[in-house]
Design a protein around this motif. Structure first.
Motif, mmCIF file in Angstrom:
data_model
loop_
_atom_site.group_PDB
_atom_site.id
_atom_site.type_symbol
_atom_site.label_atom_id
_atom_site.label_comp_id
_atom_site.label_asym_id
_atom_site.label_seq_id
_atom_site.Cartn_x
_atom_site.Cartn_y
_atom_site.Cartn_z
ATOM 1 N N ASP A 45 0.829 -1.212 0.000
ATOM 2 C CA ASP A 45 0.000 0.000 0.000
ATOM 3 C C ASP A 45 0.861 1.258 0.000
ATOM 4 O O ASP A 45 0.549 2.235 -0.696
ATOM 5 N N GLN A 46 1.939 1.253 0.778
ATOM 6 C CA GLN A 46 2.821 2.426 0.824
ATOM 7 C C GLN A 46 3.510 2.644 -0.517
ATOM 8 O O GLN A 46 3.585 3.773 -1.018
ATOM 9 N N ALA A 47 4.012 1.566 -1.111
ATOM 10 C CA ALA A 47 4.640 1.682 -2.429
ATOM 11 C C ALA A 47 3.633 2.178 -3.458
ATOM 12 O O ALA A 47 3.955 3.010 -4.324
ATOM 13 N N SER A 48 2.406 1.699 -3.357
ATOM 14 C CA SER A 48 1.360 2.124 -4.287
ATOM 15 C C SER A 48 1.062 3.613 -4.137
ATOM 16 O O SER A 48 0.870 4.325 -5.130
ATOM 17 N N ALA A 49 1.030 4.077 -2.886
ATOM 18 C CA ALA A 49 0.791 5.503 -2.653
ATOM 19 C C ALA A 49 1.927 6.353 -3.205
ATOM 20 O O ALA A 49 1.695 7.417 -3.806
ATOM 21 N N ASP A 50 3.158 5.897 -3.014
ATOM 22 C CA ASP A 50 4.315 6.630 -3.542
ATOM 23 C C ASP A 50 4.275 6.697 -5.065
ATOM 24 O O ASP A 50 4.583 7.740 -5.672
ATOM 25 N N LEU A 51 3.908 5.594 -5.689
ATOM 26 C CA LEU A 51 3.823 5.564 -7.148
ATOM 27 C C LEU A 51 2.669 6.425 -7.653
ATOM 28 O O LEU A 51 2.777 7.071 -8.702
ATOM 29 N N ALA A 52 1.580 6.452 -6.908
ATOM 30 C CA ALA A 52 0.432 7.278 -7.312
ATOM 31 C C ALA A 52 0.809 8.753 -7.336
ATOM 32 O O ALA A 52 0.328 9.507 -8.197
ATOM 33 N N GLN A 53 1.664 9.170 -6.414
ATOM 34 C CA GLN A 53 2.099 10.572 -6.397
ATOM 35 C C GLN A 53 2.893 10.929 -7.654
ATOM 36 O O GLN A 53 2.989 12.094 -8.019
ATOM 37 N N LEU A 54 3.435 9.891 -8.308
ATOM 38 C CA LEU A 54 4.192 10.105 -9.542
ATOM 39 C C LEU A 54 3.355 9.789 -10.783
ATOM 40 O O LEU A 54 3.876 9.753 -11.898
ATOM 41 N N GLY A 55 2.065 9.522 -10.571
ATOM 42 C CA GLY A 55 1.169 9.327 -11.709
ATOM 43 C C GLY A 55 1.017 7.895 -12.173
ATOM 44 O O GLY A 55 0.546 7.664 -13.296
ATOM 45 N N MET A 56 1.372 6.918 -11.330
ATOM 46 C CA MET A 56 1.267 5.510 -11.703
ATOM 47 C C MET A 56 0.276 4.792 -10.798
ATOM 48 O O MET A 56 0.201 5.084 -9.600
ATOM 49 N N THR A 57 -0.479 3.865 -11.368
ATOM 50 C CA THR A 57 -1.507 3.136 -10.632
ATOM 51 C C THR A 57 -1.133 1.665 -10.555
ATOM 52 O O THR A 57 -1.026 0.993 -11.585
ATOM 53 N N THR A 58 -0.943 1.167 -9.358
ATOM 54 C CA THR A 58 -0.543 -0.229 -9.180
ATOM 55 C C THR A 58 -1.753 -1.159 -9.281
ATOM 56 O O THR A 58 -2.912 -0.731 -9.232
ATOM 57 N N PHE A 59 -1.454 -2.457 -9.383
ATOM 58 C CA PHE A 59 -2.526 -3.451 -9.355
ATOM 59 C C PHE A 59 -3.305 -3.362 -8.044
ATOM 60 O O PHE A 59 -4.526 -3.525 -8.023
ATOM 61 N N ARG A 60 -2.613 -3.107 -6.960
ATOM 62 C CA ARG A 60 -3.267 -2.970 -5.657
ATOM 63 C C ARG A 60 -4.280 -1.831 -5.674
ATOM 64 O O ARG A 60 -5.402 -1.968 -5.171
#
Length: 228
Positions: A45-60
């Motif tokens: 979840d934390q990695a997903s949030a960090d990636l979302a701040q950069l404009g990427m959406t994880t499978f999670r």
């Protein structure tokens, strides 16, 4: 890195030849996976949030469950009741075991993983699952076209329906697949300096239908281990 290339290939090949939501008479792609405990899910979840701040959406973030593949191959739909019973029996004999994350990995085709520490206990679990489930798999499964470039892996595929077993087992948690956002390089620089780490457990074993990226489409069953 090469081992994971086989994982992506087999995921896509199996799902392409057998849709995850196939009719009962068809064949289905099934992932038997380790269920991670809350600290591991929290790291995703934390990695997903960090990636979302950069404009990427994880499978999670798309709502797909966090899981670590133990054995992925194709089965006749008629084998699913026996597969469930087999894995349920196997799970009853296990206690929870450690599961840890120790960084990230980016592939040449921009798949992104959280690395799972490859322990003897996790390897044994994957081996047991493979040996238990293999007799029920689709034994008419043809090798995907990409395997012609890896002839040394063909015997494992022919015997087990997957080249990602035993010595080729390489546990991981998938965040992204074929990511086109150039900001992924920024994320990798950050995690190279501060790698994500987490300590948790394998809570049990699950069985699920998966899509072309090896991600869960429908959970069929989950069997939880006893406390250690």
């Amino acid at each position: 890195m090469m081992r994971r290339a086989f994982f992506w290939g087999i995921s896509a090949a199996l799902a392409a030849s057998s849709p995850a939501l196939a009719a009962p008479a068809d064949k289905v792609s099934i992932d038997i996976y380790a269920i991670p405990s809350r600290p591991i899910v929290a790291a995703v979840d934390q990695a997903s949030a960090d990636l979302a701040q950069l404009g990427m959406t994880t499978f999670r973030q798309r709502g797909q469950a966090v899981h670590a593949t133990l054995y992925l191959t194709q089965y006749p739909a008629s084998a699913l009741p026996r597969l469930k019973a087999t894995i349920a029996r196997l799970a009853r004999g296990h206690k929870r075991l450690p599961l840890a994350i120790d960084g990230t990995e980016r592939t040449p085709t921009n798949w992104l993983f959280l690395r799972v520490v490859h322990t003897p206990a996790l390897q044994r679990l994957a081996d047991e699952v493979t040996l238990a489930a293999e007799p029920l798999r689709d034994h008419d499964l043809a090798p995907p076209a990409w395997m012609k470039d890896y002839p040394a892996k063909l015997p494992a595929f022919q015997r087990y329906g997957s080249p990602n077993v035993f010595m080729q087992f390489d546990p991981h948690l998938t965040l992204l697949a074929n990511e086109a956002n150039p900001a992924l390089a920024t994320y990798m620089t950050k995690t190279g300096q501060q790698p994500p780490r987490a300590q948790g457990e394998v809570d049990g074993i699950g069985i699920a239908l998966v899509d072309a990226n090896g991600q869960i489409v429908r959970t069929l069953a989950e069997y939880h281990f006893r406390s250690r």
